[in-house]
Design a protein around this motif. Structure first.
Motif, PDB file in Angstrom:
ATOM      1  N   TYR A 183       0.744  -1.177   0.094  1.00  0.00           N
ATOM      2  CA  TYR A 183       0.023  -0.076  -0.171  1.00  0.00           C
ATOM      3  C   TYR A 183       0.790   1.167  -0.063  1.00  0.00           C
ATOM      4  O   TYR A 183       0.536   2.223  -0.752  1.00  0.00           O
ATOM      5  CB  TYR A 183      -0.693  -0.124   1.222  1.00  0.00           C
ATOM      6  N   SER A 184       2.024   1.337   0.621  1.00  0.00           N
ATOM      7  CA  SER A 184       2.825   2.464   1.018  1.00  0.00           C
ATOM      8  C   SER A 184       3.453   2.953  -0.283  1.00  0.00           C
ATOM      9  O   SER A 184       4.146   3.905  -0.430  1.00  0.00           O
ATOM     10  CB  SER A 184       3.753   2.192   2.028  1.00  0.00           C
ATOM     11  N   SER A 221       2.141   2.973  -3.134  1.00  0.00           N
ATOM     12  CA  SER A 221       1.003   3.486  -4.174  1.00  0.00           C
ATOM     13  C   SER A 221       0.812   3.094  -5.161  1.00  0.00           C
ATOM     14  O   SER A 221       0.751   3.637  -6.349  1.00  0.00           O
ATOM     15  CB  SER A 221       1.354   5.008  -4.073  1.00  0.00           C
ATOM     16  N   LEU A 250      -4.432   3.718  -5.290  1.00  0.00           N
ATOM     17  CA  LEU A 250      -4.928   5.505  -5.754  1.00  0.00           C
ATOM     18  C   LEU A 250      -6.414   5.142  -6.137  1.00  0.00           C
ATOM     19  O   LEU A 250      -7.121   5.950  -5.749  1.00  0.00           O
ATOM     20  CB  LEU A 250      -3.931   5.886  -6.921  1.00  0.00           C
ATOM     21  N   VAL A 290      -8.363   3.064  -4.965  1.00  0.00           N
ATOM     22  CA  VAL A 290      -9.386   2.734  -3.986  1.00  0.00           C
ATOM     23  C   VAL A 290      -9.459   3.890  -2.928  1.00  0.00           C
ATOM     24  O   VAL A 290     -10.490   4.012  -2.344  1.00  0.00           O
ATOM     25  CB  VAL A 290      -9.048   1.180  -3.102  1.00  0.00           C
ATOM     26  N   ASN A 291      -8.477   4.672  -2.878  1.00  0.00           N
ATOM     27  CA  ASN A 291      -8.253   5.929  -2.202  1.00  0.00           C
ATOM     28  C   ASN A 291      -9.499   6.967  -2.550  1.00  0.00           C
ATOM     29  O   ASN A 291     -10.081   7.451  -2.048  1.00  0.00           O
ATOM     30  CB  ASN A 291      -6.934   6.347  -1.893  1.00  0.00           C
ATOM     31  N   THR A 292      -9.424   6.817  -4.157  1.00  0.00           N
ATOM     32  CA  THR A 292     -10.251   7.780  -4.905  1.00  0.00           C
ATOM     33  C   THR A 292     -11.764   7.415  -4.434  1.00  0.00           C
ATOM     34  O   THR A 292     -12.616   8.260  -4.259  1.00  0.00           O
ATOM     35  CB  THR A 292     -10.099   7.638  -6.280  1.00  0.00           C
ATOM     36  N   GLY A 313     -12.580   5.976  -1.641  1.00  0.00           N
ATOM     37  CA  GLY A 313     -12.983   6.734  -0.270  1.00  0.00           C
ATOM     38  C   GLY A 313     -13.288   8.294  -0.322  1.00  0.00           C
ATOM     39  O   GLY A 313     -14.255   8.426   0.380  1.00  0.00           O
ATOM     40  N   VAL A 314     -12.573   8.898  -1.071  1.00  0.00           N
ATOM     41  CA  VAL A 314     -12.889  10.408  -1.307  1.00  0.00           C
ATOM     42  C   VAL A 314     -14.322  10.529  -1.916  1.00  0.00           C
ATOM     43  O   VAL A 314     -14.723  11.231  -1.333  1.00  0.00           O
ATOM     44  CB  VAL A 314     -11.722  10.847  -2.216  1.00  0.00           C
TER      45      VAL A 314
END
Lengths: 280, 280
Positions: A189-190, A192, A197, A199-201, A203-204
């Motif tokens: 994960y660290s 990136s 990216l 799945v972070n999106t 979340g946003v």
């Protein structure tokens, strides 16, 4: 309706964001992960985020703002209550199936259940959501509750509905965090990778979806209007909404007669309470 | 004040829950983890949860409800604005120091920055919080903004304040989840060692703290009362609060004269807008 253009823009954004979140969850499961199946393996786990985002985030969000749609204001309040309760029931069923998927996966893989903060808060949210639905049904849909009880419960119902919705989004963010840490090993994960990216999106997207829904749900001028004729309402049997509206009219007269600060404050408080109506 | 006993009980609970969260964060750092230091190592990272929970959760929560304390209603609005802005400034400074601690730790350990959903949403929340503070200072504390602008910005200011507060709590929950997964290896997080149960409990504490603060902040009958004499207010120079109050009185007269549904709705909307005042 005041600010109709803005309302439509926000409604379109909410639907687009909610729909896009579900698409992102499906792409995550089908493209980046092991797909969807009911086999006790990772593909069964993947139903968990897909069903949570579909039901517990998207459908719940729409259920919250369904009273605000101005083209439903001609429909009876009872019909709108049934739609609100129906959408929330669908959301609850999908949430429960999503829980079964994850418990089933854990048991098959000998992974302990209920150890994470995500699971503690998530399960509490599902239980409170079910209680909210049962209580809402008993108080606002069944014809037995006295109007005074409905008026007392309404602000609590609205507050807990919005609180549970926000808590569900927070829980989804924890779940995304957990899953990305556990699933992404090489590359981690660290570092990136594309999936991180993507799945972070996601979340946003759900945070912005939640923010739009909460804005729409808390704008007083976008509330479903209450009828204004107490006599007509009495003929129709009235309901908790009309009851607060009648108080409002009575309080108005009191103020005109006495014009005291205490009366104004009392009316202000009653109006604000009345302002809480119409999210169920 | 209506429901004074309940208000006191909830205020006591909020303070106790917020204080207990800070104590839990300190015990986590000092008893379960590597302590607190500024050495580029894990003890420097530990400042991150301690300062976030102290400033960005506890102090921000108190800043949100500071206008509700009935014993401050005799104080001038300007003094209360200064206290509200001051508490938020303290919270922002602590949040920024907590970010420096984590970036410094990452850089020393060659861990990438800004890869997680926690970091994306957390940094966005800090930036929005800083913008909210600057905008609030410019519009509500400096004497230049016209009353109409203050009245327009107020509902946005209140909404974004509460949204940022909720988002900060959600981000803290993600941070707790990350840290427990990374830090607990043998025994792992999934085997529920004492530290996992302790820090999960911290997560539950901050959710309940947030829920109590949001309840107190959104009860209309616990708002700081506005003065009711437009003439007196004009003599005093007025402010955005009095401005909405004046509109309210004018709208009242209009309604009595015309008694139309449109006028009633307009007044209702204005009153509800006015109801948004007094959280800054």
């Amino acid at each position: 309706m005041e600010g109709y253009g803005l309302f439509l823009g926000l409604l379109g954004s909410a639907v687009a964001l909610g729909f896009l979140s579900v698409v992102f969850a499906l792409v995550w499961a089908l493209h980046y992960r092991e797909g969807l199946a009911w086999d006790g393996d990772a593909a069964e786990f993947n139903w968990h985020p897909v069903l949570v985002l579909t039901g517990f985030v998207f459908v719940q969000g729409i259920a919250i703002i369904v009273y605000r749609l101005p083209w439903t204001w001609k429909c009876s309040k009872l019909l709108m209550k049934l739609i609100h309760a129906g959408l929330n029931t669908i959301a609850l069923i999908l949430a429960i199936i999503s829980l079964v998927a994850v418990f089933d996966f854990h048991n098959a893989k000998k992974i302990p259940n209920m150890y994470s903060l995500h699971s503690w808060i998530g399960l509490t949210a599902v239980i409170l959501y079910a209680l909210q639905l049962v209580l809402g049904f008993a108080v606002f849909l069944l014809p037995f509750a006295p109007l005074s009880l409905r008026a007392t419960i309404m602000p609590i119902h609205v507050y807990s509905g919005l609180l549970i919705f926000g808590t569900v989004i927070a829980t989804a963010l924890m779940g995304i965090t957990e899953k990305l840490i556990f699933a992404l090993k090489s590359p981690a994960y660290s570092s990136s990778p594309e999936e991180a990216l993507f799945v972070n999106t996601l979340g946003v997207l759900i945070v912005v979806f939640g923010a739009v829904v909460l804005w729409m749900a808390t704008r007083p001028h976008w509330k479903r209007p209450a009828e204004h004729n107490p006599k007509l309402l009495q003929q129709n049997g009235g309901n908790e909404e009309e009851s607060t509206m009648t108080d409002y009219n009575n309080a108005d007269k009191t103020d005109v007669e006495f014009n005291s600060e205490a009366a104004a404050r009392k009316r202000n408080a009653k109006l604000d309470e009345a302002g809480q109506r119409s999210t169920m």
